[in-house]
Scaffold this motif. Structure first.
Motif, PDB file in Angstrom:
ATOM      1  N   THR A 232       1.253 -81.605 -63.976  1.00 54.23           N
ATOM      2  CA  THR A 232       1.126 -81.608 -62.514  1.00 54.23           C
ATOM      3  C   THR A 232       1.918 -80.491 -61.833  1.00 54.23           C
ATOM      4  N   ALA A 233       2.988 -79.991 -62.473  1.00 54.56           N
ATOM      5  CA  ALA A 233       3.776 -78.918 -61.848  1.00 54.56           C
ATOM      6  C   ALA A 233       4.687 -78.280 -62.885  1.00 54.56           C
ATOM      7  N   VAL A 234       4.992 -76.993 -62.646  1.00 62.65           N
ATOM      8  CA  VAL A 234       5.930 -76.239 -63.489  1.00 62.65           C
ATOM      9  C   VAL A 234       6.899 -75.524 -62.560  1.00 62.65           C
ATOM     10  N   LEU A 235       8.204 -75.684 -62.784  1.00 61.74           N
ATOM     11  CA  LEU A 235       9.222 -75.090 -61.924  1.00 61.74           C
ATOM     12  C   LEU A 235      10.188 -74.270 -62.771  1.00 61.74           C
ATOM     13  N   ILE A 236      10.408 -72.993 -62.366  1.00 55.99           N
ATOM     14  CA  ILE A 236      11.369 -72.112 -63.027  1.00 55.99           C
ATOM     15  C   ILE A 236      12.614 -72.032 -62.157  1.00 55.99           C
ATOM     16  N   ARG A 237      13.792 -72.220 -62.778  1.00 53.44           N
ATOM     17  CA  ARG A 237      15.041 -72.236 -62.015  1.00 53.44           C
ATOM     18  C   ARG A 237      16.144 -71.541 -62.800  1.00 53.44           C
TER      19      ARG A 237
ATOM     20  N   PHE B 248      16.862 -65.688 -69.648  1.00 51.47           N
ATOM     21  CA  PHE B 248      17.196 -67.094 -69.880  1.00 51.47           C
ATOM     22  C   PHE B 248      16.992 -67.844 -68.576  1.00 51.47           C
ATOM     23  N   PHE B 249      16.340 -68.974 -68.636  1.00 52.28           N
ATOM     24  CA  PHE B 249      16.125 -69.752 -67.410  1.00 52.28           C
ATOM     25  C   PHE B 249      15.851 -71.205 -67.761  1.00 52.28           C
ATOM     26  N   ASP B 250      16.056 -72.065 -66.755  1.00 54.30           N
ATOM     27  CA  ASP B 250      15.770 -73.493 -66.888  1.00 54.30           C
ATOM     28  C   ASP B 250      14.342 -73.754 -66.417  1.00 54.30           C
ATOM     29  N   MET B 251      13.770 -74.813 -66.953  1.00 55.05           N
ATOM     30  CA  MET B 251      12.416 -75.186 -66.547  1.00 55.05           C
ATOM     31  C   MET B 251      12.306 -76.695 -66.383  1.00 55.05           C
ATOM     32  N   ALA B 252      11.416 -77.089 -65.509  1.00 48.85           N
ATOM     33  CA  ALA B 252      11.087 -78.505 -65.332  1.00 48.85           C
ATOM     34  C   ALA B 252       9.569 -78.634 -65.398  1.00 48.85           C
ATOM     35  N   ILE B 253       9.089 -79.462 -66.321  1.00 50.27           N
ATOM     36  CA  ILE B 253       7.660 -79.692 -66.490  1.00 50.27           C
ATOM     37  C   ILE B 253       7.352 -81.110 -66.026  1.00 50.27           C
TER      38      ILE B 253
ATOM     39  N   LEU C 168       3.154 -66.853 -59.464  1.00 52.22           N
ATOM     40  CA  LEU C 168       2.045 -66.542 -60.365  1.00 52.22           C
ATOM     41  C   LEU C 168       2.380 -66.933 -61.802  1.00 52.22           C
ATOM     42  N   ILE C 169       3.632 -66.684 -62.194  1.00 50.70           N
ATOM     43  CA  ILE C 169       4.060 -67.057 -63.548  1.00 50.70           C
ATOM     44  C   ILE C 169       4.000 -68.569 -63.723  1.00 50.70           C
ATOM     45  N   GLN C 170       4.500 -69.302 -62.737  1.00 52.88           N
ATOM     46  CA  GLN C 170       4.481 -70.763 -62.815  1.00 52.88           C
ATOM     47  C   GLN C 170       3.051 -71.285 -62.879  1.00 52.88           C
ATOM     48  N   ALA C 171       2.175 -70.701 -62.069  1.00 56.90           N
ATOM     49  CA  ALA C 171       0.774 -71.129 -62.076  1.00 56.90           C
ATOM     50  C   ALA C 171       0.118 -70.810 -63.412  1.00 56.90           C
ATOM     51  N   ASP C 172       0.458 -69.662 -63.988  1.00 57.89           N
ATOM     52  CA  ASP C 172      -0.103 -69.278 -65.290  1.00 57.89           C
ATOM     53  C   ASP C 172       0.348 -70.251 -66.375  1.00 57.89           C
ATOM     54  N   ILE C 173       1.638 -70.597 -66.361  1.00 58.32           N
ATOM     55  CA  ILE C 173       2.160 -71.546 -67.355  1.00 58.32           C
ATOM     56  C   ILE C 173       1.511 -72.914 -67.176  1.00 58.32           C
ATOM     57  N   GLU C 174       1.423 -73.369 -65.929  1.00 57.67           N
ATOM     58  CA  GLU C 174       0.820 -74.681 -65.659  1.00 57.67           C
ATOM     59  C   GLU C 174      -0.624 -74.746 -66.148  1.00 57.67           C
ATOM     60  N   LYS C 175      -1.379 -73.676 -65.890  1.00 58.00           N
ATOM     61  CA  LYS C 175      -2.773 -73.653 -66.323  1.00 58.00           C
ATOM     62  C   LYS C 175      -2.877 -73.682 -67.844  1.00 58.00           C
ATOM     63  N   ARG C 176      -2.049 -72.874 -68.523  1.00 59.65           N
ATOM     64  CA  ARG C 176      -2.100 -72.807 -69.980  1.00 59.65           C
ATOM     65  C   ARG C 176      -1.734 -74.145 -70.614  1.00 59.65           C
ATOM     66  N   LEU C 177      -0.676 -74.790 -70.103  1.00 59.32           N
ATOM     67  CA  LEU C 177      -0.252 -76.074 -70.664  1.00 59.32           C
ATOM     68  C   LEU C 177      -1.286 -77.164 -70.398  1.00 59.32           C
TER      69      LEU C 177
END
Length: 290
Positions: A176-181, A100-105, A155-164
């Motif tokens: 423009t950015a994906v942050l996992i927190r 479980f985690f928070d995200m900011a797109i 790497l996970i954040q970059a993968d998500i950003e690229k896919r989206l």
């Protein structure tokens, strides 16, 4: 007695004033409906009789056809979609562990494609959220739980950003950015990951120590080779210049004589002085000088 009076005439001037006021109100309403000001942080999507035009209105002052034209303002500055609290992300890792985690797109609307975003998606953030969750679950399933705690998180954040971005960009939405927190794992799993990370750090530290010792040994080896080479050069020089040794010997004797010792015994080899045979001369005793 009943007396009848003639009816009063209507005031024509009042009717003119009323019509003028009505006309002025209509004129002002028309002007207000035909003048549109678009802010620097937005674009205007033009709807004429309900139909969306392809060209948006850029920031500035614009005149449009009143009453039949509607302007929908869409922000083009960078916005953040927060997926926290009750909207947090739940996914399974490659080991089948729930995380479980928070995200900011962070994203923004391409100004040139704002009409397409409005006509195709309209409530685009609702659509985005559902697609984001689907992509994140697919991507997290390719990684281990510990990857969220290590440098692999980038790497996970970059993968998500690229896919989206690949999915949303054709619609005019730029990621423009994906942050996992605030990652949350079962306590036992979190402790195991932490212990593994600490063991890895200790191994890296020991590797650094070994590497440092190797470098120090190499430095000492180079230093010893340099000293040996220097001694070789000095020895060769002394063999070629024996007079220097004799001069240096006498210089040391003089320093000893001035040091305050009571007696100095000076052995002198027979061939020390060129051309003089002193093999039968006993050692010289030099008195000390105060």
């Amino acid at each position: 007695m009943y007396v009848s009076y003639p009816p009063k005439r209507k005031n024509g001037k009042g009717k003119i004033i009323a019509l003028a006021v009505l006309f002025g109100f209509f004129l002002l309403s028309t002007l207000a409906s035909s003048v549109v000001v678009i802010d620097q942080t937005e674009v205007g999507v033009v709807k004429v009789l309900g139909k969306v035009r392809d060209e948006p209105l850029d920031p500035g002052l614009h005149f449009v056809t009143p009453f039949i034209t509607e302007i929908v303002r869409m922000p083009v500055y960078e916005k953040t979609m927060e997926m926290v609290g009750e909207k947090h992300i739940k996914a399974l890792t490659s080991e089948g562990l729930p995380v479980f985690f928070d995200m900011a797109i962070q994203y923004k609307i391409d100004p040139r494609k704002a009409p397409e975003v409005y006509s195709t998606l309209k409530n685009y953030e609702v659509w985005m959220e559902s697609r984001i969750r689907a992509h994140i679950r697919d991507i997290i399933a390719q990684y281990k739980a510990e990857d969220l705690y290590t440098e692999n998180r980038e790497l996970i954040q970059a993968d998500i950003e690229k896919r989206l971005d690949e999915e949303f960009r054709p619609y005019g939405i730029l990621i423009t950015a994906v942050l996992i927190r605030n990652i949350d794992l079962p306590e036992s799993v979190e402790k195991a990951i932490q212990a593994k990370i600490e063991a890895k750090q200790e191994a890296e530290r020991m590797q650094y120590v070994v590497q440092k010792e190797k470098l120090e040994a190499e430095r000492k080896k180079v230093e010893a080779m340099g000293i040996a080479e220097a001694n070789k050069i000095i020895g060769e020089s002394l063999r070629n210049n024996p007079e220097y040794i004799q001069w240096y010997y006498l210089q040391v004797l003089d320093d000893f004589a001035k040091s305050g010792s009571s007696v100095i015994l000076v052995p002198v080899p027979g061939n020390f002085y060129p051309g003089v045979n002193i093999s039968n001369i006993p050692p010289v005793i030099l008195p000390t000088t105060k």
